[in-house]
Design a protein around this motif. Structure first.
Motif, PDB file in Angstrom:
ATOM      1  N   PRO A 133       0.841  -1.202   0.000  1.00 57.60           N
ATOM      2  CA  PRO A 133       0.000   0.000   0.000  1.00 57.60           C
ATOM      3  C   PRO A 133       0.875   1.251   0.000  1.00 57.60           C
ATOM      4  CG  PRO A 133       0.009  -1.027   2.175  1.00 57.60           C
ATOM      5  CD  PRO A 133       0.715  -1.975   1.255  1.00 57.60           C
ATOM      6  N   VAL A 134       0.620   2.139  -0.923  1.00 57.82           N
ATOM      7  CA  VAL A 134       1.452   3.333  -1.053  1.00 57.82           C
ATOM      8  C   VAL A 134       0.615   4.495  -1.559  1.00 57.82           C
ATOM      9  CG1 VAL A 134       2.152   2.720  -3.406  1.00 57.82           C
ATOM     10  CG2 VAL A 134       3.605   4.232  -2.056  1.00 57.82           C
ATOM     11  N   ASP A 135       0.906   5.673  -1.052  1.00 58.65           N
ATOM     12  CA  ASP A 135       0.274   6.899  -1.539  1.00 58.65           C
ATOM     13  C   ASP A 135       0.991   7.287  -2.832  1.00 58.65           C
ATOM     14  OD1 ASP A 135      -0.477   9.519  -2.105  1.00 58.65           O
ATOM     15  OD2 ASP A 135      -0.566  10.105   0.010  1.00 58.65           O
ATOM     16  N   HIS A 136       0.356   7.046  -3.973  1.00 56.14           N
ATOM     17  CA  HIS A 136       1.037   7.214  -5.252  1.00 56.14           C
ATOM     18  C   HIS A 136       1.414   8.669  -5.528  1.00 56.14           C
ATOM     19  CE1 HIS A 136       0.635   3.062  -6.487  1.00 56.14           C
ATOM     20  NE2 HIS A 136      -0.613   3.076  -6.063  1.00 56.14           N
ATOM     21  N   ALA A 137       0.605   9.590  -5.074  1.00 56.71           N
ATOM     22  CA  ALA A 137       0.934  11.011  -5.278  1.00 56.71           C
ATOM     23  C   ALA A 137       2.198  11.374  -4.500  1.00 56.71           C
ATOM     24  CB  ALA A 137      -0.230  11.886  -4.842  1.00 56.71           C
ATOM     25  N   LYS A 138       2.263  10.937  -3.253  1.00 55.91           N
ATOM     26  CA  LYS A 138       3.452  11.214  -2.437  1.00 55.91           C
ATOM     27  C   LYS A 138       4.653  10.441  -2.958  1.00 55.91           C
ATOM     28  CE  LYS A 138       5.006  11.466   2.357  1.00 55.91           C
ATOM     29  NZ  LYS A 138       4.639  11.219   3.782  1.00 55.91           N
ATOM     30  N   ALA A 139       4.404   9.208  -3.421  1.00 51.37           N
ATOM     31  CA  ALA A 139       5.493   8.398  -3.962  1.00 51.37           C
ATOM     32  C   ALA A 139       6.106   9.055  -5.181  1.00 51.37           C
ATOM     33  CB  ALA A 139       4.982   7.003  -4.304  1.00 51.37           C
ATOM     34  N   ALA A 140       5.279   9.651  -6.031  1.00 50.22           N
ATOM     35  CA  ALA A 140       5.787  10.329  -7.225  1.00 50.22           C
ATOM     36  C   ALA A 140       6.658  11.518  -6.847  1.00 50.22           C
ATOM     37  CB  ALA A 140       4.624  10.783  -8.098  1.00 50.22           C
ATOM     38  N   GLU A 141       6.276  12.220  -5.773  1.00 47.01           N
ATOM     39  CA  GLU A 141       7.043  13.385  -5.325  1.00 47.01           C
ATOM     40  C   GLU A 141       8.400  12.979  -4.757  1.00 47.01           C
ATOM     41  OE1 GLU A 141       4.687  15.411  -2.481  1.00 47.01           O
ATOM     42  OE2 GLU A 141       3.136  16.024  -3.921  1.00 47.01           O
ATOM     43  N   ASP A 166      11.881  11.912 -21.259  1.00 50.50           N
ATOM     44  CA  ASP A 166      10.667  11.190 -20.913  1.00 50.50           C
ATOM     45  C   ASP A 166      11.027   9.799 -20.442  1.00 50.50           C
ATOM     46  OD1 ASP A 166      11.566  10.219 -23.328  1.00 50.50           O
ATOM     47  OD2 ASP A 166       9.586  10.000 -24.222  1.00 50.50           O
ATOM     48  N   GLY A 167      10.024   9.036 -20.001  1.00 49.09           N
ATOM     49  CA  GLY A 167      10.273   7.684 -19.528  1.00 49.09           C
ATOM     50  C   GLY A 167      10.314   7.620 -18.007  1.00 49.09           C
ATOM     51  N   LEU A 168      10.435   6.387 -17.493  1.00 48.63           N
ATOM     52  CA  LEU A 168      10.394   6.164 -16.051  1.00 48.63           C
ATOM     53  C   LEU A 168      11.541   6.845 -15.328  1.00 48.63           C
ATOM     54  CD1 LEU A 168       9.157   4.750 -13.602  1.00 48.63           C
ATOM     55  CD2 LEU A 168      10.526   2.732 -14.142  1.00 48.63           C
ATOM     56  N   ALA A 169      12.747   6.756 -15.871  1.00 42.58           N
ATOM     57  CA  ALA A 169      13.907   7.352 -15.202  1.00 42.58           C
ATOM     58  C   ALA A 169      13.752   8.864 -15.090  1.00 42.58           C
ATOM     59  CB  ALA A 169      15.185   7.016 -15.964  1.00 42.58           C
ATOM     60  N   ALA A 170      13.230   9.495 -16.146  1.00 44.71           N
ATOM     61  CA  ALA A 170      13.025  10.944 -16.120  1.00 44.71           C
ATOM     62  C   ALA A 170      11.952  11.316 -15.108  1.00 44.71           C
ATOM     63  CB  ALA A 170      12.641  11.439 -17.511  1.00 44.71           C
ATOM     64  N   ALA A 171      10.932  10.471 -14.986  1.00 41.62           N
ATOM     65  CA  ALA A 171       9.866  10.736 -14.026  1.00 41.62           C
ATOM     66  C   ALA A 171      10.378  10.659 -12.592  1.00 41.62           C
ATOM     67  CB  ALA A 171       8.724   9.747 -14.230  1.00 41.62           C
ATOM     68  N   VAL A 172      11.318   9.744 -12.341  1.00 40.07           N
ATOM     69  CA  VAL A 172      11.890   9.615 -11.003  1.00 40.07           C
ATOM     70  C   VAL A 172      12.773  10.820 -10.680  1.00 40.07           C
ATOM     71  CG1 VAL A 172      13.503   8.278  -9.580  1.00 40.07           C
ATOM     72  CG2 VAL A 172      11.773   7.108 -10.974  1.00 40.07           C
ATOM     73  N   GLY A 173      13.628  11.211 -11.616  1.00 41.87           N
ATOM     74  CA  GLY A 173      14.489  12.369 -11.414  1.00 41.87           C
ATOM     75  C   GLY A 173      15.858  12.004 -10.886  1.00 41.87           C
ATOM     76  N   PHE A 174      16.666  13.039 -10.638  1.00 40.01           N
ATOM     77  CA  PHE A 174      18.032  12.829 -10.176  1.00 40.01           C
ATOM     78  C   PHE A 174      18.074  12.460  -8.695  1.00 40.01           C
ATOM     79  CE2 PHE A 174      18.884  15.823 -13.765  1.00 40.01           C
ATOM     80  CZ  PHE A 174      19.594  14.925 -14.540  1.00 40.01           C
ATOM     81  N   VAL A 175      19.028  11.629  -8.354  1.00 37.30           N
ATOM     82  CA  VAL A 175      19.221  11.201  -6.971  1.00 37.30           C
ATOM     83  C   VAL A 175      20.241  12.108  -6.309  1.00 37.30           C
ATOM     84  CG1 VAL A 175      20.139   9.332  -5.534  1.00 37.30           C
ATOM     85  CG2 VAL A 175      18.572   8.821  -7.415  1.00 37.30           C
ATOM     86  N   SER A 176      19.950  12.539  -5.094  1.00 37.89           N
ATOM     87  CA  SER A 176      20.870  13.412  -4.373  1.00 37.89           C
ATOM     88  C   SER A 176      22.063  12.639  -3.851  1.00 37.89           C
ATOM     89  CB  SER A 176      20.147  14.082  -3.196  1.00 37.89           C
ATOM     90  OG  SER A 176      19.830  13.121  -2.208  1.00 37.89           O
ATOM     91  N   ALA A 177      23.126  13.353  -3.550  1.00 37.79           N
ATOM     92  CA  ALA A 177      24.330  12.720  -3.004  1.00 37.79           C
ATOM     93  C   ALA A 177      24.048  12.004  -1.677  1.00 37.79           C
ATOM     94  CB  ALA A 177      25.440  13.749  -2.848  1.00 37.79           C
ATOM     95  N   PRO A 178      23.289  12.616  -0.748  1.00 39.50           N
ATOM     96  CA  PRO A 178      23.002  11.893   0.498  1.00 39.50           C
ATOM     97  C   PRO A 178      22.227  10.598   0.278  1.00 39.50           C
ATOM     98  CG  PRO A 178      22.598  14.234   0.783  1.00 39.50           C
ATOM     99  CD  PRO A 178      22.829  14.025  -0.680  1.00 39.50           C
ATOM    100  N   ALA A 179      21.233  10.618  -0.600  1.00 36.83           N
ATOM    101  CA  ALA A 179      20.454   9.406  -0.872  1.00 36.83           C
ATOM    102  C   ALA A 179      21.343   8.332  -1.483  1.00 36.83           C
ATOM    103  CB  ALA A 179      19.281   9.724  -1.800  1.00 36.83           C
ATOM    104  N   MET A 180      22.223   8.734  -2.392  1.00 33.52           N
ATOM    105  CA  MET A 180      23.163   7.791  -3.010  1.00 33.52           C
ATOM    106  C   MET A 180      24.088   7.191  -1.953  1.00 33.52           C
ATOM    107  SD  MET A 180      26.647   7.711  -3.823  1.00 33.52           S
ATOM    108  CE  MET A 180      27.097   9.443  -3.956  1.00 33.52           C
ATOM    109  N   ALA A 181      24.620   8.044  -1.071  1.00 27.90           N
ATOM    110  CA  ALA A 181      25.553   7.574  -0.046  1.00 27.90           C
ATOM    111  C   ALA A 181      24.873   6.611   0.919  1.00 27.90           C
ATOM    112  CB  ALA A 181      26.132   8.768   0.714  1.00 27.90           C
ATOM    113  N   VAL A 182      23.641   6.922   1.309  1.00 30.16           N
ATOM    114  CA  VAL A 182      22.910   6.034   2.215  1.00 30.16           C
ATOM    115  C   VAL A 182      22.641   4.693   1.546  1.00 30.16           C
ATOM    116  CG1 VAL A 182      20.737   5.682   3.448  1.00 30.16           C
ATOM    117  CG2 VAL A 182      21.884   7.895   3.548  1.00 30.16           C
ATOM    118  N   ALA A 183      22.296   4.709   0.260  1.00 23.22           N
ATOM    119  CA  ALA A 183      22.076   3.455  -0.476  1.00 23.22           C
ATOM    120  C   ALA A 183      23.342   2.607  -0.468  1.00 23.22           C
ATOM    121  CB  ALA A 183      21.644   3.754  -1.910  1.00 23.22           C
TER     122      ALA A 183
END
Length: 260
Positions: free
Chosen positions: A32-40, A177-194
């Motif tokens: 279960p996920v809030d798709h609007a919030k997930a997109a953001e 366009d496409g899924l990757a463009a819809a997701v957007g760029f990943v920040s350095a902190p998010a990358m480092a945590v991953a």
């Protein structure tokens, strides 16, 4: 290209809600996920990709372990484990691998390669690449059937999703366009945590061999990133899928070599 320096200064913006977001992006699990919030928060959720991969690995590993304990032949057990991996992700990463093989192998210009990659049909290069990848993964899973399949597949699932976040941070988008463009760029902190999270999961599962698995997964993704840069000057969702597949194969190979 985007401003990397500015990206490095991005504030840490992580949320527990990113976990179901990552699961909804990378798996077919009924989360279960809030798709609007997930997109953001799609880009921020990249830090949780290793968690999604670990969960997929746990489920596939448990299926393999159960079948193995009741005496099912190893080859069939490995096939079942592989089928679970594909089913849980809806073949998302496999599709990316096949599309990249077709686009990079057949296209003569950037636009033509992107056009081929967007086409839902699979050509000879895609079929061959997918077949080879499935055989290598099947062989790797069979090699892991020594009582540690759950731990190995969990570690491999986590580390093989890490290079996706690294790619989304380090490379520009190849198209708008496409899924990757819809997701957007990943920040350095998010990358480092991953990256850190993937390493922790791998070490907890298989000890210090997890560090080698983590390194190999990252290195195995580099040829795909180099090809993507040469062929389409960036990444797409298909490239991310291909990155995951090569990272998984590399991680499986080193895991089996070190732990069985």
């Amino acid at each position: 290209m985007r401003d990397t320096a500015q990206n490095m200064l991005t504030k840490v913006d992580l949320s527990p809600s990113d976990i179901p977001t990552a699961l909804s992006l990378l798996t077919r699990l009924p989360i279960p996920v809030d798709h609007a919030k997930a997109a953001e928060r799609a880009a921020n959720a990249a830090w949780a990709y290793p968690l999604a991969g670990a969960l997929v690995g746990v489920i596939a590993g448990l299926v393999a372990w159960i079948l193995s304990t009741v005496g099912i032949p190893g080859g069939m057990v490995a096939g079942a484990g592989l089928a679970v991996l594909v089913f849980l992700t809806g073949g998302l990463h496999e599709d990316g691998l096949a599309d990249c093989a077709d686009g990079f192998g057949c296209g003569t210009t950037k636009d033509r390669r992107l056009e081929i990659m967007k086409d839902s049909r699979v050509g000879a290069f895609g079929v061959i690449a997918l077949g080879i990848a499935l055989i290598m993964r099947w062989s790797g899973i069979e090699g892991a059937l020594a009582g540690r399949e759950v731990l190995i597949l969990t570690a491999v699932g986590a580390v093989s999703r890490m290079p996706m976040a690294l790619t989304m941070w380090a490379m520009p988008l190849a198209r708008k366009d496409g899924l990757a463009a819809a997701v957007g760029f990943v920040s350095a902190p998010a990358m480092a945590v991953a990256a850190i999270l993937a390493l922790i999961i791998a070490v907890v599962c298989v000890g210090w061999a997890g560090f080698a698995i983590w390194i190999v997964a990252a290195l195995a993704a580099l040829p795909v990133c180099w090809l993507a840069w040469r062929k389409i000057e960036g990444y797409t969702g298909d490239v991310l899928g291909c990155v995951q597949q090569t990272a998984e194969i590399g991680a499986l190979a080193i895991a089996v070599a070190l732990l069985t």
